[in-house]
Scaffold this motif. Structure first.
Motif, PDB file in Angstrom:
ATOM      1  N   GLU A  34      21.074   6.673 -54.833  1.00 48.12           N
ATOM      2  CA  GLU A  34      19.676   6.608 -54.400  1.00 48.12           C
ATOM      3  C   GLU A  34      19.530   5.725 -53.154  1.00 48.12           C
ATOM      4  OE1 GLU A  34      15.195   5.562 -56.034  1.00 48.12           O
ATOM      5  OE2 GLU A  34      16.917   4.918 -57.219  1.00 48.12           O
ATOM      6  N   ASP A  37      20.960   7.618 -50.205  1.00 52.01           N
ATOM      7  CA  ASP A  37      20.053   8.691 -49.784  1.00 52.01           C
ATOM      8  C   ASP A  37      18.834   8.141 -49.044  1.00 52.01           C
ATOM      9  OD1 ASP A  37      21.764  10.568 -50.922  1.00 52.01           O
ATOM     10  OD2 ASP A  37      20.561  10.795 -52.751  1.00 52.01           O
ATOM     11  N   LEU A  38      18.277   7.038 -49.545  1.00 54.93           N
ATOM     12  CA  LEU A  38      17.128   6.421 -48.864  1.00 54.93           C
ATOM     13  C   LEU A  38      17.516   5.948 -47.460  1.00 54.93           C
ATOM     14  CD1 LEU A  38      15.545   4.394 -51.806  1.00 54.93           C
ATOM     15  CD2 LEU A  38      14.509   6.327 -50.587  1.00 54.93           C
ATOM     16  N   ALA A  40      19.869   7.239 -45.619  1.00 55.49           N
ATOM     17  CA  ALA A  40      20.027   8.457 -44.817  1.00 55.49           C
ATOM     18  C   ALA A  40      18.669   8.965 -44.332  1.00 55.49           C
ATOM     19  CB  ALA A  40      20.740   9.538 -45.630  1.00 55.49           C
ATOM     20  N   ARG A  41      17.687   8.974 -45.215  1.00 51.24           N
ATOM     21  CA  ARG A  41      16.347   9.422 -44.818  1.00 51.24           C
ATOM     22  C   ARG A  41      15.737   8.491 -43.782  1.00 51.24           C
ATOM     23  NH1 ARG A  41      16.038  11.198 -50.159  1.00 51.24           N
ATOM     24  NH2 ARG A  41      14.978   9.362 -50.982  1.00 51.24           N
ATOM     25  N   THR A  42      15.927   7.201 -43.963  1.00 50.77           N
ATOM     26  CA  THR A  42      15.352   6.221 -43.041  1.00 50.77           C
ATOM     27  C   THR A  42      15.962   6.325 -41.648  1.00 50.77           C
ATOM     28  OG1 THR A  42      14.874   4.702 -44.853  1.00 50.77           O
ATOM     29  CG2 THR A  42      15.022   3.738 -42.648  1.00 50.77           C
ATOM     30  N   GLY A  44      18.006   8.946 -40.520  1.00 47.66           N
ATOM     31  CA  GLY A  44      18.273  10.295 -40.047  1.00 47.66           C
ATOM     32  C   GLY A  44      19.756  10.639 -40.035  1.00 47.66           C
ATOM     33  N   HIS A  46      22.409  12.034 -41.977  1.00 46.36           N
ATOM     34  CA  HIS A  46      22.636  12.814 -43.194  1.00 46.36           C
ATOM     35  C   HIS A  46      24.043  13.403 -43.246  1.00 46.36           C
ATOM     36  CE1 HIS A  46      18.412  12.591 -44.350  1.00 46.36           C
ATOM     37  NE2 HIS A  46      18.138  12.761 -43.069  1.00 46.36           N
ATOM     38  N   VAL A  51      25.816  12.023 -48.277  1.00 43.91           N
ATOM     39  CA  VAL A  51      24.718  12.589 -49.075  1.00 43.91           C
ATOM     40  C   VAL A  51      25.043  13.870 -49.843  1.00 43.91           C
ATOM     41  CG1 VAL A  51      22.965  11.524 -47.610  1.00 43.91           C
ATOM     42  CG2 VAL A  51      23.774  13.830 -47.065  1.00 43.91           C
TER      43      VAL A  51
END
Length: 156
Positions: A34, A37-38, A40-42, A44, A46, A51
């Protein structure tokens, strides 16, 4: 020093007394998917090795690994268990002199922090404080990250 809580630095003299003294290690932190993944989202970022759990299971590490910059970014939070600067009016991240990621952090890996204040350099109305950090990885002889972070302590 982390077993008894962070070293609280309220004066220049207290800061000078810590030069060359290793602080830590701090408590272990588990790096879960988690958090990866967070991050990666923050950011960009990926990339599949971080992920895509299915593809990473067939990759070089047999599972996903944390971003190197995620490992680096954990230093600030983990350092709270090692020291607290209460001198001056503000503390700023001034930069990094060196950063290396000798060993990747696998998902589920546990990291902890150790640090040593390298020196204290007066800079006008501030103090430049290079701090050497080591992010240990449970079960590994090599660290996950080593970095020299430059902190600027504003005195006025």
């Amino acid at each position: 020093m982390s077993a008894a809580g962070p070293a609280v630095v309220g004066t220049r003299e207290e800061l000078a007394a810590l030069v060359g003294v290793e602080l830590g290690p701090g408590p272990w932190l588990t790096v879960d998917q988690e958090r990866i993944d967070l991050f990666a989202r923050t950011t960009g970022d990926h990339q599949w090795i971080h992920v895509d759990t299915e593809r990473a299971a067939r990759g070089p590490y047999g599972r996903t690994i944390a971003h190197g910059y995620l490992t680096l970014s954990l230093i600030s939070a983990l350092a709270e268990d090692l020291y607290r600067f209460e001198l001056g009016t503000a503390r700023l991240n001034y930069g990094l002199d060196t950063v290396r990621f000798p060993t990747p952090v696998p998902v589920g890996g546990k990291v902890r922090l150790r640090c040593t204040i390298a020196e204290v350099v007066p800079r006008g109305d501030a103090l430049l404080v290079p701090i050497d950090f080591t992010v240990d990885l449970a079960g590994s002889e090599r660290p996950a990250c080593v970095a020299r972070k430059m902190s600027l302590v504003l005195l006025t």
